[in-house]
Each structure stands twice: as structure tokens, then as C-alpha cells.
Design a protein around this motif. Structure first.
Motif, PDB file in Angstrom:
ATOM      1  N   GLU A 104      35.886   0.646  -7.708  1.00 25.82           N
ATOM      2  CA  GLU A 104      35.913  -0.766  -8.060  1.00 25.82           C
ATOM      3  C   GLU A 104      35.729  -0.986  -9.554  1.00 25.82           C
ATOM      4  O   GLU A 104      36.306  -1.904 -10.129  1.00 25.82           O
ATOM      5  CB  GLU A 104      34.824  -1.524  -7.298  1.00 25.82           C
ATOM      6  CG  GLU A 104      34.831  -3.019  -7.603  1.00 25.82           C
ATOM      7  CD  GLU A 104      33.942  -3.808  -6.668  1.00 25.82           C
ATOM      8  OE1 GLU A 104      33.113  -4.603  -7.158  1.00 25.82           O
ATOM      9  OE2 GLU A 104      34.082  -3.627  -5.445  1.00 25.82           O
ATOM     10  N   GLY A 105      34.908  -0.133 -10.205  1.00 28.52           N
ATOM     11  CA  GLY A 105      34.549  -0.372 -11.594  1.00 28.52           C
ATOM     12  C   GLY A 105      35.546   0.122 -12.617  1.00 28.52           C
ATOM     13  O   GLY A 105      35.658  -0.454 -13.707  1.00 28.52           O
ATOM     14  N   LEU A 106      36.264   1.198 -12.307  1.00 34.00           N
ATOM     15  CA  LEU A 106      37.203   1.752 -13.279  1.00 34.00           C
ATOM     16  C   LEU A 106      38.398   0.828 -13.460  1.00 34.00           C
ATOM     17  O   LEU A 106      39.001   0.364 -12.492  1.00 34.00           O
ATOM     18  CB  LEU A 106      37.681   3.133 -12.828  1.00 34.00           C
ATOM     19  CG  LEU A 106      36.678   4.272 -13.015  1.00 34.00           C
ATOM     20  CD1 LEU A 106      37.101   5.493 -12.217  1.00 34.00           C
ATOM     21  CD2 LEU A 106      36.549   4.639 -14.487  1.00 34.00           C
ATOM     22  N   SER A 107      38.771   0.590 -14.700  1.00 35.28           N
ATOM     23  CA  SER A 107      39.890  -0.308 -14.987  1.00 35.28           C
ATOM     24  C   SER A 107      41.240   0.388 -14.855  1.00 35.28           C
ATOM     25  O   SER A 107      42.262  -0.274 -14.647  1.00 35.28           O
ATOM     26  CB  SER A 107      39.742  -0.886 -16.397  1.00 35.28           C
ATOM     27  OG  SER A 107      39.808   0.160 -17.369  1.00 35.28           O
ATOM     28  N   GLN A 139      31.156   4.753 -16.110  1.00 36.87           N
ATOM     29  CA  GLN A 139      30.295   3.611 -16.396  1.00 36.87           C
ATOM     30  C   GLN A 139      30.717   2.882 -17.668  1.00 36.87           C
ATOM     31  O   GLN A 139      30.616   1.656 -17.756  1.00 36.87           O
ATOM     32  CB  GLN A 139      28.842   4.074 -16.512  1.00 36.87           C
ATOM     33  CG  GLN A 139      27.812   2.967 -16.602  1.00 36.87           C
ATOM     34  CD  GLN A 139      26.386   3.515 -16.564  1.00 36.87           C
ATOM     35  OE1 GLN A 139      26.123   4.553 -15.969  1.00 36.87           O
ATOM     36  NE2 GLN A 139      25.471   2.819 -17.212  1.00 36.87           N
ATOM     37  N   SER A 180      33.487   2.179 -18.550  1.00 36.20           N
ATOM     38  CA  SER A 180      34.620   1.315 -18.258  1.00 36.20           C
ATOM     39  C   SER A 180      34.180  -0.083 -17.828  1.00 36.20           C
ATOM     40  O   SER A 180      34.940  -1.037 -17.971  1.00 36.20           O
ATOM     41  CB  SER A 180      35.491   1.952 -17.162  1.00 36.20           C
ATOM     42  OG  SER A 180      36.654   1.194 -16.922  1.00 36.20           O
ATOM     43  N   TRP A 181      32.943  -0.207 -17.298  1.00 35.13           N
ATOM     44  CA  TRP A 181      32.508  -1.519 -16.825  1.00 35.13           C
ATOM     45  C   TRP A 181      31.167  -1.986 -17.406  1.00 35.13           C
ATOM     46  O   TRP A 181      30.802  -3.142 -17.254  1.00 35.13           O
ATOM     47  CB  TRP A 181      32.419  -1.551 -15.305  1.00 35.13           C
ATOM     48  CG  TRP A 181      31.306  -0.713 -14.709  1.00 35.13           C
ATOM     49  CD1 TRP A 181      29.973  -1.019 -14.664  1.00 35.13           C
ATOM     50  CD2 TRP A 181      31.442   0.547 -14.056  1.00 35.13           C
ATOM     51  NE1 TRP A 181      29.267  -0.024 -14.024  1.00 35.13           N
ATOM     52  CE2 TRP A 181      30.151   0.959 -13.633  1.00 35.13           C
ATOM     53  CE3 TRP A 181      32.530   1.372 -13.769  1.00 35.13           C
ATOM     54  CZ2 TRP A 181      29.921   2.156 -12.966  1.00 35.13           C
ATOM     55  CZ3 TRP A 181      32.295   2.565 -13.096  1.00 35.13           C
ATOM     56  CH2 TRP A 181      31.012   2.946 -12.703  1.00 35.13           C
ATOM     57  N   ASP A 182      30.428  -1.103 -18.061  1.00 35.64           N
ATOM     58  CA  ASP A 182      29.065  -1.426 -18.474  1.00 35.64           C
ATOM     59  C   ASP A 182      28.944  -1.337 -19.986  1.00 35.64           C
ATOM     60  O   ASP A 182      29.186  -0.277 -20.572  1.00 35.64           O
ATOM     61  CB  ASP A 182      28.095  -0.455 -17.797  1.00 35.64           C
ATOM     62  CG  ASP A 182      26.657  -0.653 -18.236  1.00 35.64           C
ATOM     63  OD1 ASP A 182      26.334  -1.763 -18.691  1.00 35.64           O
ATOM     64  OD2 ASP A 182      25.867   0.299 -18.124  1.00 35.64           O
ATOM     65  N   ASP A 183      28.539  -2.425 -20.631  1.00 32.94           N
ATOM     66  CA  ASP A 183      28.401  -2.394 -22.082  1.00 32.94           C
ATOM     67  C   ASP A 183      26.973  -2.089 -22.538  1.00 32.94           C
ATOM     68  O   ASP A 183      26.711  -1.965 -23.725  1.00 32.94           O
ATOM     69  CB  ASP A 183      28.874  -3.712 -22.709  1.00 32.94           C
ATOM     70  CG  ASP A 183      28.055  -4.928 -22.269  1.00 32.94           C
ATOM     71  OD1 ASP A 183      27.066  -4.744 -21.517  1.00 32.94           O
ATOM     72  OD2 ASP A 183      28.413  -6.057 -22.663  1.00 32.94           O
ATOM     73  N   THR A 190      35.890  -2.264 -25.720  1.00 37.03           N
ATOM     74  CA  THR A 190      34.612  -2.842 -25.298  1.00 37.03           C
ATOM     75  C   THR A 190      33.504  -2.544 -26.293  1.00 37.03           C
ATOM     76  O   THR A 190      33.152  -1.378 -26.490  1.00 37.03           O
ATOM     77  CB  THR A 190      34.206  -2.296 -23.917  1.00 37.03           C
ATOM     78  OG1 THR A 190      35.245  -2.579 -22.972  1.00 37.03           O
ATOM     79  CG2 THR A 190      32.902  -2.926 -23.447  1.00 37.03           C
ATOM     80  N   PRO A 243      28.991  -1.412  -9.379  1.00 38.11           N
ATOM     81  CA  PRO A 243      30.087  -2.096  -8.701  1.00 38.11           C
ATOM     82  C   PRO A 243      30.095  -1.768  -7.209  1.00 38.11           C
ATOM     83  O   PRO A 243      29.665  -0.691  -6.791  1.00 38.11           O
ATOM     84  CB  PRO A 243      31.334  -1.536  -9.406  1.00 38.11           C
ATOM     85  CG  PRO A 243      30.852  -1.156 -10.768  1.00 38.11           C
ATOM     86  CD  PRO A 243      29.449  -0.665 -10.574  1.00 38.11           C
TER      87      PRO A 243
END
Length: 593
Positions: free
Chosen positions: A122-125, A67, A69-72, A141, A544
């Protein structure tokens, strides 16, 4: 001096366990510069009249590895006063990793921590291969809170042993040495520790044992030697002591844990602690083992929860009692509203209740065999099933159980479950306290929390998103245990705050937080204590790829402050993102200086 922020009119509960006192807090450049009296002007003043002012809470047991990786924002934890979260527990994580193993680690996390694989994919960079690369990616981030990451055993094993990393294969001396070097590399890059998972209940999404679950004492001790000469870092473990396989193996498994602890150069260690129905006294054995290690001079802690470790069952959740029924499987693909409409039909209800459930745990999925056992023994299990509804009560008496309600109505347990599942248009949650509720009271939970070697943990923030929402633990500890509990002894408010702050900062070696004291980080909560309340868990679809998860908020957080900036104001998350990645070691030394 002109403060950036001044908090006035509040009652300060400073994290030390001492008596609360009235006073002000002055903040400049992200640091606390005045406590008690803050006479100078401020660019912003926060009126805390009628509120308590506490240090920001720490959570040492989360799974925000994906999380983050995509959620601040890092919900739900930020809604419960958490300002520092440690992720990478239980041996599961995402670094180091080869490009060819991305899906393998996703399937592992999906199975062990019930995080939708589609969301992770989908969410992991995937901007990393090594653990230092992962840290660099996390550092890019800004977030609502500070995060710290542990190196995790399963990815390390996969990275080194490749196809031989399954649970039954033993690592060679060369492979152990390589794992040790990778852990050392992560620690030197700022990892806050190392974790391993040894639970037979943890499976990959494909139903396989987790890679490190049967690692030998030699392997664990070899990896733990990576801490030699370092002055930072903790080690963590979860184990069920092979209860699923052989209930008589506690001495052998504890010997593995001991060798792991003793090889880590004296670094602090913690292990998950809970009461299990099928071994109700095991938690006492674990505490006895920790007491012996403590007497020998090792720093050891039991991670405990302030309530039962349970799951939610419901038509929106990952699990529910009817998922294996042939009639239900015919409609399982339908949207919730359509499923509920079909289930409200008396003919469909009669058809389903006349059936028996198929097996829900198979070698191809991550559903543990205990799920089938629960279904087979539902007449007994229902004595521990409760309806949570809008005003969540986690310590309900026996007379409020699903079984008791069925007896009151003169219907079968299964009919009562059925009617409960479709209540509130299929959004009702059925609460099953799997652990810590053997005697249907919290007497043992209290004993665990009061033990001198215990620390608060086990919230699993970011994990088990379709069955659990225990990131609300901090709010629950304060509101229930210090104020609302009527079924037994309570905990003093200063003690509860200390458990959420100074005790955890000290365990982690983070000397720059956990107390309200000049010179420390301005991580703080301003809480309307009298009106602090948990909201009911509810399902949202915001991951995601459209994945869903349970969220549970709270009311009563006038403000949560991270590095001197307000990230929650009147229970709503602001736009501020002052949180950063903690680089353990170097930051600890700077704080000490």
C-alpha cells in the motif's frame, strides 16, 4: 554577519575524537560558519547550557527503502540523532523493477527484513522502473534527514534473470555484463554504493532463498567491476558463511568475498560482524581476513553493533514461544486483550502447557529453521532470555534470565515464559540476544568496537519491525558505553561520537559532514548528556494498511539540526523537513571544491 542560528553555552564534542571544549556554533544558510566564538547576532539562539554539541550522527546500515516512499519523518532513527541514513543494505531493495515483479520484491523484503507486505504494497508509490527513476522519486520528498541509497543485488538479479533469478541458478556472462551495466547506471545516478546478501537465514516471505544468496565469485566480481574509473561508492556484504548448510566452508566463502572486494577498483568495503553462538570464533576469522586485505592496500571495514543483535519475543511481536502450540493457534486470530484474557484462565494455561509446539518454520513461510531449534532447546535458550520491561537493560547477568527466575520460583521454564508473556496485559517484551552474547557479557562487543578496522553499523533502521528496534544504537552507545556501564570497561565520549560521525562520513566519502567545522553542513545534535535515556520499545500501528511496528524513543535530545534547521526539539519531531537525497559522486566533488 547575522547567523540564522547560533548555539551557545554548550560543550562541543566535534567528531574528531579530540577533547571537548566550551564554545559556540554559528550557522548560516545550512552551513557551519563559526566554531568556538560566534560573536555576531542570530535570528534564533539555542541555549545549550549543560549539554554537549555533536555532529549529526550517520547510520550506514538501514532499510528505509520502502518507508522512504511514504514517510518523511523516518522514525525511529530521527529520535536518536541520526541526520544521514544509508539504505539498501544486504542486497534487498526495490529498484530496478518491472511492473510484473512488484509483488516479488515486496515478498522478498517482507521475508528478509520483517516489514509487513501489506504495508509495503500500500505504501510504495512504484513511480519507477530503473534505479535512476527510483532516485528521482526519492528526491521529490523532503524529509527530516538526508538519505543515501545503494544499488542492491537481489532486484538487479530479478530484473536481468527473471524466473532464473532463484538462488541456485548461475548467471551467464551476458547476464553478469547486464547486471554490471545496471549497477554502473545506478552509481552514475548518485547511488552511494552496491550491496549483496549471502545469508542462509534470509528467506523470502514464501520461504525461498534470496536470489543473490548463492551468486558465484565470478558474478560478484563482474558486478563489482562497475566501479572501475569511479571516485565514489562503497560495497557492502552480509554473509553467515554457509553455517546453516556446512560449517566447514569458511575458506571457500571468504575467497568469494575477497574476489568481490578486489574487483571493485579499490572502493571501500564493509561486512557485517557479530559473534554467533554456533561458531563463536568466526568473527575473529573475519577480522583476520580483513586485516590481510588491509595489509594489501584495500579499504575494508567490519560493521559492528554496540550491543547484542537480538530479537523481542511477545504476544504483539512477529515471534513468540507459543505461536506453534495448538491451543494458542486456536486464539491467535483474536485481538490482544481477548487473547490475554483467555491465557489468564488457569484451565487454558494448563491445556497449553501440556502440549508440544508444532513446527513454525515451513517451506511456505520466512520463519528460519533456527526458530524451531530454539523451541526444541528452550531449557537451554532460556538461559539467554531476559525481560526488558520499562527500563531497558541489554546487558543483564545470568541470574536475571528467564531460566534463573524459573528456578527461583520452582516452576518450569515454559511456565515462567507463559507468565512473562501475559504480563503487562500482554505487552511485555522478552529479549533474546541471539548474537554477541555467547558468554553473557559484552567483552567481545567491546573488542569488536575497539578494532581499528571496525565502524558502527547494523542498526537495521526501518527493518525487522515486529522483532527488533536497533535504530536506537546511537543513543545506546552514548548513554550506556560512555556513562552507565558497570560490568566492564567504558568508552570515552569523544571516541563514541567520532564512531558515530567522522568515521562513518570518511568511510562513505562524505567530506561535507561528520565534524563540527566551518564550511561543513550544519547537521548537529544538542544533547542533555547527563539525562540521556532510552525509552522502552513499544508497538504502534501506524504503517500503511494498519501495519504495526516497534518504536523506541529517547529523552535528552534538546535539538537535532539538519541543514541548519531544527528537526527535533526537546525530544519531539518538528514540522521542519530539510533533509534531501544525497547524489553521491557529483555532491562529493562539489563538497571537495
Amino acid at each position: 554577519m547575522t547567523y540564522d542560528l547560533k548555539i551557545t553555552g554548550g560543550t562541543i564534542v566535534d567528531g574528531t575524537g579530540g577533547e571537548p571544549f566550551e564554545g559556540e556554533v554559528g550557522i548560516t544558510a545550512g552551513r557551519i560558519v563559526a566554531v568556538g566564538e560566534a560573536p555576531d547576532d542570530a535570528r534564533e539562539t539555542l541555549d545549550a547550557a549543560g549539554c554537549i554539541v555533536t555532529p549529526g550522527f550517520l547510520d550506514v546500515h538501514t532499510h528505509y527503502d520502502g518507508q522512504a516512499s511514504w514517510d518523511d519523518a523516518l522514525q525511529p532513527s530521527i529520535r536518536h540523532g541520526v541526520t544521514t541514513a544509508v539504505m539498501g543494505n544486504c542486497g534487498v531493495g526495490f529498484a530496478p523493477v518491472r511492473r510484473t515483479d512488484h509483488d516479488r520484491l515486496v515478498r522478498l523484503m517482507e521475508g528478509v527484513e520483517d516489514i509487513p507486505g501489506t504495508a509495503l504494497s500500500e505504501g510504495l508509490s512504484w513511480e519507477w522502473e530503473s534505479f535512476p527513476d527510483y532516485m528521482d522519486a526519492l528526491e521529490k520528498t523532503p524529509r527530516t534527514m538526508d538519505i543515501a541509497a545503494m544499488v542492491t543485488h537481489d532486484p538487479i538479479r530479478v530484473f536481468v534473470m527473471d524466473e532464473r533469478a532463484n538462488a541456485e541458478d548461475q548467471a551467464t556472462d551476458a547476464e553478469i555484463a547486464r547486471m554490471r551495466d545496471l549497477v554502473r547506471e545506478g552509481l552514475e545516478a548518485g547511488a552511494i554504493g552496491f550491496s549483496t546478501g549471502r545469508s542462509d537465514l534470509h528467506r523470502t516471505a514464501d520461504g525461498e532463498w534470496t536470489p543473490a544468496s548463492e551468486a558465484t565469485a565470478k558474478e560478484l566480481a563482474g558486478i563489482a567491476s562497475a566501479f572501475e574509473g569511479l571516485d565514489h561508492g562503497v560495497i557492502q556484504a552480509v554473509s553467515d558463511f554457509d553455517l546453516e548448510r556446512d560449517q566447514d566452508r569458511f575458506p571457500e566463502e571468504w575467497a568469494v568475498i575477497e574476489s568481490y572486494v578486489k574487483a571493485a577498483g579499490g572502493r571501500p568495503f564493509s561486512i557485517s560482524l557479530m559473534q554467533r553462538d554456533f561458531a563463536p570464533d568466526q568473527w575473529k576469522k573475519i577480522l583476520a581476513g580483513l586485516e590481510q586485505l588491509d595489509a594489501e592496500g584495500y579499504t575494508v571495514r567490519a560493521q559492528v553493533a554496540p550491543r547484542a543483535i537480538g530479537v523481542f519475543l511477545g504476544l504483539q511481536c512477529t515471534f513468540h514461544p507459543f505461536m506453534g502450540y495448538p491451543a494458542y493457534k486456536e486464539i491467535a486470530h483474536l485481538p490482544l486483550d481477548e487473547r490475554v484474557a483467555r491465557m489468564k484462565d488457569p484451565g487454558f494455561k494448563a491445556k497449553l502447557l501440556a502440549q508440544k509446539s508444532d513446527k513454525v518454520s515451513t517451506p511456505e513461510n520466512s520463519v528460519p529453521p533456527i526458530a524451531d531449534l530454539m523451541i526444541e532447546t528452550m531449557e537451554f535458550v532460556a538461559e539467554k532470555l531476559f525481560t526488558l520491561s520499562d527500563d531497558p537493560d541489554y546487558e543483564q547477568p545470568p541470574e536475571q534470565s528467564i531460566a534463573a527466575k524459573a528456578r527461583d520460583r520452582g516452576v518450569s521454564v515454559w511456565e515462567q515464559l507463559y507468565d512473562t508473556a501475559i504480563a503487562r496485559d500482554g505487552r511485555e517484551l522478552i529479549y533474546l540476544p541471539i548474537y554477541n552474547y555467547t558468554e553473557l557479557s559484552y567483552d567481545n562487543v567491546l573488542a569488536m568496537m575497539k578494532h581499528p578496522l571496525s565502524i558502527m553499523g547494523l542498526s537495521d533502521g526501518g527493518a525487522h519491525v515486529g522483532t527488533v528496534c536497533d535504530a536506537s544504537f546511537p543513543t545506546y552507545l552514548i548513554a550506556y558505553w560512555t556513562r552507565d556501564r558497570t560490568r566492564g570497561e567504558r568508552i570515552a565520549l569523544p571516541t563514541a561520537i567520532k564512531k558515530l560521525t567522522a568515521d562513518l562520513a570518511d568511510y562513505l566519502g562524505l567530506s561535507d559532514r561528520g565534524r563540527i567545522k566551518p564550511g561543513l553542513k550544519a547537521d548537529l545534535n544538542v544533547i542533555d548528556y547527563d539525562n540521556l535515556r532510552l525509552e522502552a520499545p513499544h508497538m504502534v500501528r501506524d504503517l500503511p494498511a494498519g501495519g504495526q511496528r516497534l518504536l523506541q524513543g529517547a529523552t535528552g535530545y534538546r535539538a537535532t539540526i539538519v541543514n541548519g534547521e531544527v528537526v527535533v526539539r526537546d525530544d519531539a519531531i518538528t514540522e521542519a523537513r530539510p533533509g534531501r537525497l544525497i547524489r553521491a559522486g557529483r555532491e562529493m566533488r562539489m563538497a571537495a571544491e
